[in-house]
Design a protein around this motif. Structure first.
Motif, PDB file in Angstrom:
ATOM      1  N   ILE A 388      39.067 -62.799  22.656  1.00 48.90           N
ATOM      2  CA  ILE A 388      39.498 -63.643  21.545  1.00 48.90           C
ATOM      3  C   ILE A 388      40.880 -64.233  21.812  1.00 48.90           C
ATOM      4  CG2 ILE A 388      40.141 -63.598  19.093  1.00 48.90           C
ATOM      5  CD1 ILE A 388      37.820 -61.571  18.715  1.00 48.90           C
ATOM      6  N   LEU A 450      33.904 -69.558  21.275  1.00 47.10           N
ATOM      7  CA  LEU A 450      34.579 -68.492  20.522  1.00 47.10           C
ATOM      8  C   LEU A 450      35.718 -69.033  19.672  1.00 47.10           C
ATOM      9  CD1 LEU A 450      34.869 -65.590  23.158  1.00 47.10           C
ATOM     10  CD2 LEU A 450      33.497 -65.577  21.081  1.00 47.10           C
ATOM     11  N   ALA A 458      32.390 -63.970  16.225  1.00 44.41           N
ATOM     12  CA  ALA A 458      32.870 -64.001  17.607  1.00 44.41           C
ATOM     13  C   ALA A 458      32.493 -62.723  18.348  1.00 44.41           C
ATOM     14  CB  ALA A 458      34.389 -64.193  17.625  1.00 44.41           C
ATOM     15  N   TYR A 461      28.910 -62.778  19.192  1.00 45.22           N
ATOM     16  CA  TYR A 461      28.642 -63.682  20.319  1.00 45.22           C
ATOM     17  C   TYR A 461      29.064 -63.043  21.647  1.00 45.22           C
ATOM     18  CZ  TYR A 461      28.338 -67.827  23.215  1.00 45.22           C
ATOM     19  OH  TYR A 461      27.993 -68.693  24.222  1.00 45.22           O
TER      20      TYR A 461
END
Length: 668
Positions: A388, A450, A458, A461
């Motif tokens: 992230i 993302l 996120a 995923y």
């Protein structure tokens, strides 16, 4: 004798010569038996105090035992030896070899030596602390079992890798002229076995040996004890095979179960009265532990009357569980109970997070007997967060190294040669490798996707779209662990991210959460043990403690018994842990069963079903006992109600069948 003991305790105290096995269940007064017997040997049997050795497993237990004994002796000089296995064995080694305390390797230094060895070997692992802890535990296991290294198969890393680590570590110890705590056992055993003159000297010194918590003994400790006991065999061992829960450290309940094989003339005494817990708790715990096949049968009676039923709460989620526990803690406190009399017990630290959060939110003081858990410190959490962070714009080389081949992309580390990563430049540099370009393009595309997601989406995923779970599956296979152990971490992190709409909000929460935990850790360090606080503890750390009320978390299959308990002996150890947890309670026992976790249906633990009152006895003609009405006989049973004629009342009472079964108020 001028002390108040029950019949079994007095029989144990008066035992003098020859081996004796004392089976001491929870709350049965074993410490009193050991201290009173020590005094009896000296004052009544005429044994010289210097010839008496009392061994415990921890320094704190040895000090407590010694203090209780000295108070009992009322100032009379009685130089008995009270100590741990390690302190006693080091005394023997010091006398023989001249070892000093400076030659004993501290645990922190041991960890540092192994850390350097592992780094030099360039081994791959995700969590250094977890890896080192595994290696340390396995070194202890090899030494405590006096095992041939060639016949040991590591679960932390490959066999050959473990042997290299072990040999390098041993070479470093010899180079520094040090011994570790495990060596104390090995060297003492070898000394006493090879030098009969030295062995006989210590046999003359310690003519009477008393051992506490005998169920926790490992193989090499037991072999040394047998050598010290010599031909007189004045060995008095006290323990409870049902509370043997340290198999991972090398403890073997089989040793206690086989005591009569090694000492066929040993007297066996059962301390059969539990002075700690109510009869409901005593009887419920015995119903459960009786399902273990490898144990001594024990007919234990509760000394206290029937007081409160064992409460089994079936709730939907762990959020409801933590809320219910909070409310009950507040209610008990309002009724005048001290926080010190309350404990929350769980199988592993991971289960405690929501209760910790709830107690911090409502400023209820608590003490953790284990490390305060922060799931964001886990390597899986760190890798998810790194993905992230990159999506948010980070181009740090350290970040890309974290996720470069997780999942496997077959990308080379040397391509990350610059402090700042430019994926377009790397693609240009490797354009002749079509497979690499394809993987780099996919990574670039994933990062871009993302960037536009909320935290919860996120993570989902990363798990499925990017293929991070495929990497975890491969990791689990290589390290011989169940995939669930890793996916549970994923589920927990994803669930914690759900309330947040942006990465910035989530990261702010993570930082705040870490700060609050750090504040709590500092409070824990300053917390006086006399101060009022609710205790939070794992089942392992709960051993030896007792509380007025116990809350037992997440009693579900896969949690307790733990999902990695596959073999029958593993299940029996898990049952012993649950038994230890249940028997910490004096009066109030609340067992929580969840219906789901991470949107998956959960089953109640088999241990809960074993504790519940056995429905098979609910038939006409069965003699039963009610905590208020006394003894009675069942006269009628149907799907809804049970009628019982109570002799004391001279009348029949009708009770709800579900109430009887759930609360376990009746017992045969």
């Amino acid at each position: 004798m001028s002390i108040t003991l029950n019949e079994a305790q007095e029989r144990a105290v008066r035992h003098i010569n020859g081996p004796c096995l004392v089976l001491a269940g929870p709350g049965s007064g074993k410490t009193a038996v050991i201290t009173h017997r020590t005094r009896y040997l000296i004052e009544e049997a005429g044994i010289h105090p210097e010839n008496v050795l009392v061994i415990t497993f921890t320094k704190a237990a040895a000090m407590e035992m010694k203090e209780r004994f000295q108070r009992m002796m009322q100032g009379a000089k009685a130089p008995c030896t009270f100590g741990t296995f390690h302190s006693v064995f080091f005394m023997i080694l010091r006398r023989a070899y001249g070892y000093t305390g400076a030659q004993v390797l501290p645990e922190e230094q041991k960890r540092n030596i192994l850390k350097i060895i592992v780094q030099e070997m360039q081994l791959e692992f995700e969590d250094e602390e977890e890896f080192l802890q595994g290696i340390i535990g396995e070194i202890t296991l090899v030494k405590s079992e006096y095992m041939d290294l060639q016949h040991y198969y590591s679960t932390t890393c490959g066999e050959e890798e473990f042997r290299r680590i072990y040999r390098s570590y041993e070479e470093q110890l010899r180079h520094e002229h040090k011994i570790d705590f495990d060596d104390m056992l090995v060297y003492t055993y070898e000394l006493l076995k090879e030098r009969k003159d030295i062995c006989q000297m210590w046999q003359r010194k310690f003519q009477y040996i008393l051992i506490d918590e005998f169920q926790d003994i490992n193989r090499i400790q037991y072999e040394i004890v047998k050598l010290l006991a010599g031909k007189d065999q004045n060995l008095f061992v006290v323990g409870d095979d049902d509370q043997s829960i340290y198999r991972f450290r090398g403890a073997k309940p089989e040793i206690m179960l086989g005591f009569h094989r090694d000492f066929p003339k040993a007297e066996q005494i059962l301390l059969n009265i539990n002075y700690r817990s109510s009869r409901e708790i005593v009887e419920g715990s015995l119903r459960m532990i009786a399902n273990n096949t490898k144990r001594y049968f024990k007919d234990i009676q509760g000394n206290r009357p029937y007081e409160q039923p064992i409460c089994i709460h079936e709730l939907k989620t762990n959020g409801e569980e933590s809320q219910d526990i909070l409310k009950r803690i507040q209610d008990y406190k309002k009724k005048g109970m001290s926080y010190n009399e309350m404990a929350v017990i769980f199988r592993t630290n991971m289960e405690s997070r929501r209760v910790v959060d709830k107690l911090m939110e409502y400023n209820i003081p608590f003490r953790m007997r284990d490390r305060l858990p922060n799931c964001y410190d886990h390597w899986i959490a760190k890798q998810l967060i790194t993905y992230i962070r990159i999506a948010m714009g980070s181009r740090e080389r350290a970040d890309f190294l974290q996720i470069w081949n997780r999942p496997k992309r077959y990308l080379r580390r040397e391509w990350l040669s610059q402090p700042q990563v430019d994926l377009d430049k790397i693609q240009e540099a490797v354009k002749d490798k079509s497979w690499a370009v394809e993987h780099l393009q996919k990574l670039n595309s994933d990062i871009e996707r993302l960037r536009k997601m909320e935290p919860y989406t996120a993570i989902q995923y990363i798990r499925k779209g990017i293929g991070y779970e495929d990497y975890l599956e491969e990791y689990a296979s290589q390290h011989r662990i169940k995939l669930e152990e890793l996916t549970d971490i994923l589920e927990e992190i994803q669930a914690m991210a759900k309330p947040y709409k942006t990465f910035e909000e989530w990261f702010e929460y993570i930082e705040d959460y870490g700060n609050r935990l750090e504040e709590q850790r500092q409070k824990q360090q300053k917390l006086d043990w006399q101060e009022e606080a609710v205790t939070l503890t794992t089942m392992h750390s709960a051993k030896g403690l007792e509380y007025e009320v116990v809350f037992l978390l997440e009693a579900n299959e896969g949690i307790t018994p733990h999902k990695k308990a596959g073999k029958p002996e593993d299940i029996e150890e898990e049952r012993r842990m649950f038994y230890v947890a249940v028997t910490r309670a004096k009066t109030y026992l609340h067992i929580y069963v969840l219906k789901e976790r991470y949107n998956k249906t959960l089953l109640p633990s088999r241990f809960v079903n074993e504790i519940r009152f056995d429905q098979r006895v609910l038939k006409a003609g069965t003699a039963v006992r009610h905590r208020s009405y006394g003894v009675g006989t069942i006269t009628y049973v149907d799907e809804r109600k049970i009628s019982i004629y109570f002799e004391k009342l001279g009348e029949t009472k009708t009770l709800s069948r579900s109430f009887v079964i759930e609360q376990g108020l009746l017992s045969c």
